[in-house]
Design a protein around this motif. Structure first.
Motif, PDB file in Angstrom:
ATOM      1  N   LYS A   1      99.271  40.704  10.729  1.00 43.36           N
ATOM      2  CA  LYS A   1      98.037  41.398  10.380  1.00 43.36           C
ATOM      3  C   LYS A   1      96.834  40.725  11.051  1.00 43.36           C
ATOM      4  CE  LYS A   1      97.463  43.394   6.268  1.00 43.36           C
ATOM      5  NZ  LYS A   1      97.179  43.583   4.836  1.00 43.36           N
ATOM      6  N   GLU A   2      96.869  39.401  11.182  1.00 43.90           N
ATOM      7  CA  GLU A   2      95.771  38.686  11.841  1.00 43.90           C
ATOM      8  C   GLU A   2      95.671  39.086  13.309  1.00 43.90           C
ATOM      9  OE1 GLU A   2      98.238  37.032  10.050  1.00 43.90           O
ATOM     10  OE2 GLU A   2      96.991  36.934   8.249  1.00 43.90           O
TER      11      GLU A   2
ATOM     12  N   GLN B   1      87.500  51.604   4.923  1.00 45.70           N
ATOM     13  CA  GLN B   1      88.769  51.029   5.352  1.00 45.70           C
ATOM     14  C   GLN B   1      89.350  50.220   4.202  1.00 45.70           C
ATOM     15  OE1 GLN B   1      88.571  48.444   8.761  1.00 45.70           O
ATOM     16  NE2 GLN B   1      90.760  48.626   9.145  1.00 45.70           N
TER      17      GLN B   1
ATOM     18  N   PRO C   1      90.246  45.841  14.929  1.00 44.93           N
ATOM     19  CA  PRO C   1      89.890  45.697  13.519  1.00 44.93           C
ATOM     20  C   PRO C   1      89.718  47.020  12.788  1.00 44.93           C
ATOM     21  CG  PRO C   1      88.006  45.205  14.907  1.00 44.93           C
ATOM     22  CD  PRO C   1      89.193  45.377  15.819  1.00 44.93           C
TER      23      PRO C   1
ATOM     24  N   ASP D   1      92.470  47.605   2.741  1.00 39.05           N
ATOM     25  CA  ASP D   1      93.420  46.573   3.165  1.00 39.05           C
ATOM     26  C   ASP D   1      94.239  46.140   1.958  1.00 39.05           C
ATOM     27  OD1 ASP D   1      94.743  44.618   4.634  1.00 39.05           O
ATOM     28  OD2 ASP D   1      93.173  43.140   4.278  1.00 39.05           O
TER      29      ASP D   1
ATOM     30  N   SER E   1      97.563  50.581   4.105  1.00 35.27           N
ATOM     31  CA  SER E   1      96.993  49.260   4.173  1.00 35.27           C
ATOM     32  C   SER E   1      96.112  49.118   2.958  1.00 35.27           C
ATOM     33  CB  SER E   1      96.297  49.166   5.504  1.00 35.27           C
ATOM     34  OG  SER E   1      94.981  49.003   5.497  1.00 35.27           O
TER      35      SER E   1
ATOM     36  N   ARG F   1      94.145  42.571  13.547  1.00 39.05           N
ATOM     37  CA  ARG F   1      92.692  42.549  13.315  1.00 39.05           C
ATOM     38  C   ARG F   1      91.947  42.056  14.553  1.00 39.05           C
ATOM     39  NH1 ARG F   1      93.498  46.061  10.367  1.00 39.05           N
ATOM     40  NH2 ARG F   1      93.902  45.807   8.166  1.00 39.05           N
ATOM     41  N   ARG F   2      92.566  41.119  15.318  1.00 38.14           N
ATOM     42  CA  ARG F   2      91.936  40.659  16.563  1.00 38.14           C
ATOM     43  C   ARG F   2      91.995  41.740  17.639  1.00 38.14           C
ATOM     44  NH1 ARG F   2      94.062  35.624  15.034  1.00 38.14           N
ATOM     45  NH2 ARG F   2      96.018  35.965  16.091  1.00 38.14           N
TER      46      ARG F   2
ATOM     47  N   SER G   1      88.809  46.384   1.242  1.00 40.00           N
ATOM     48  CA  SER G   1      87.914  45.471   1.931  1.00 40.00           C
ATOM     49  C   SER G   1      86.507  46.030   2.004  1.00 40.00           C
ATOM     50  CB  SER G   1      88.430  45.184   3.345  1.00 40.00           C
ATOM     51  OG  SER G   1      88.388  46.347   4.132  1.00 40.00           O
TER      52      SER G   1
END
Length: 131
Positions: A38-39, A61, A46, A63, A113, A42-43, A117
Motif C-alpha cells: 500500500k505504501e 477517498q 495517491p 482507506d 479500500s 501511495r507513492r 482518510s
C-alpha cells in the motif's frame, strides 16, 4: 475541484444488494502477479482506491486498514427502509504509473479500500447524484 471524465472501473454507482462488506485494498502487479505494498501504491498514485460520496455531494477517498472491514449499504436496504437508510454512491479508481489514470496499468484487486482518510477528490465522475 476538477473532475476526470472517467474512472478506471465502472463509474459512480450504488450496489444493488442489502450490504457490501469491503476488505482493505490489495494491489497486484499486472505482469508478475506479485503483491504491491500500500505504501508503494501511495507513492505511485495517491489517488488510487475507493471513493464514496457524502451527503453533501463531496467525493471522499476511503482507506480501509488491512485488519478491518467496512460495510456499505445497498439499494435493497434503502428501498426496504423507505429511504431512512441510504445506499452508498461509490467508485473505484485503479492506479497508473504516472498518477493520472487512463484506464490502469496495474489494477486494484480486492474489496475496496478504507479507513475514512477523508481526503477530498474529484477523481471519479458521478453519473448519479447523491441520494
Amino acid at each position: 475541484h476538477q473532475q476526470q471524465q472517467q474512472d478506471s472501473w465502472i463509474g459512480w454507482h450504488n450496489d444493488s444488494g442489502f450490504f457490501t462488506a469491503l476488505a482493505g485494498d490489495m494491489y497486484l502487479h499486472h505482469e508478475t502477479g506479485e503483491t504491491i505494498s500500500k505504501e508503494d501504491i501511495r507513492r505511485i498514485d495517491p489517488h488510487a482506491g475507493l471513493y464514496v460520496m457524502d451527503r453533501n455531494g463531496r467525493s471522499i477517498q476511503v482507506d480501509i486498514p488491512e485488519d478491518c472491514m467496512a460495510v456499505q449499504v445497498g439499494e435493497c436496504l434503502q428501498i426496504l427502509s423507505g429511504g431512512h437508510v441510504v445506499a452508498t454512491p461509490h467508485c473505484v479508481r485503479g492506479i497508473t504509473a504516472t498518477g493520472k489514470n487512463k484506464g490502469g496499468s496495474s489494477g486494484g484487486v480486492g474489496g475496496g479500500s478504507g479507513s475514512g482518510s477523508g481526503s477530498s477528490s474529484g477523481d471519479c465522475v458521478s453519473t448519479r447524484g447523491p441520494f
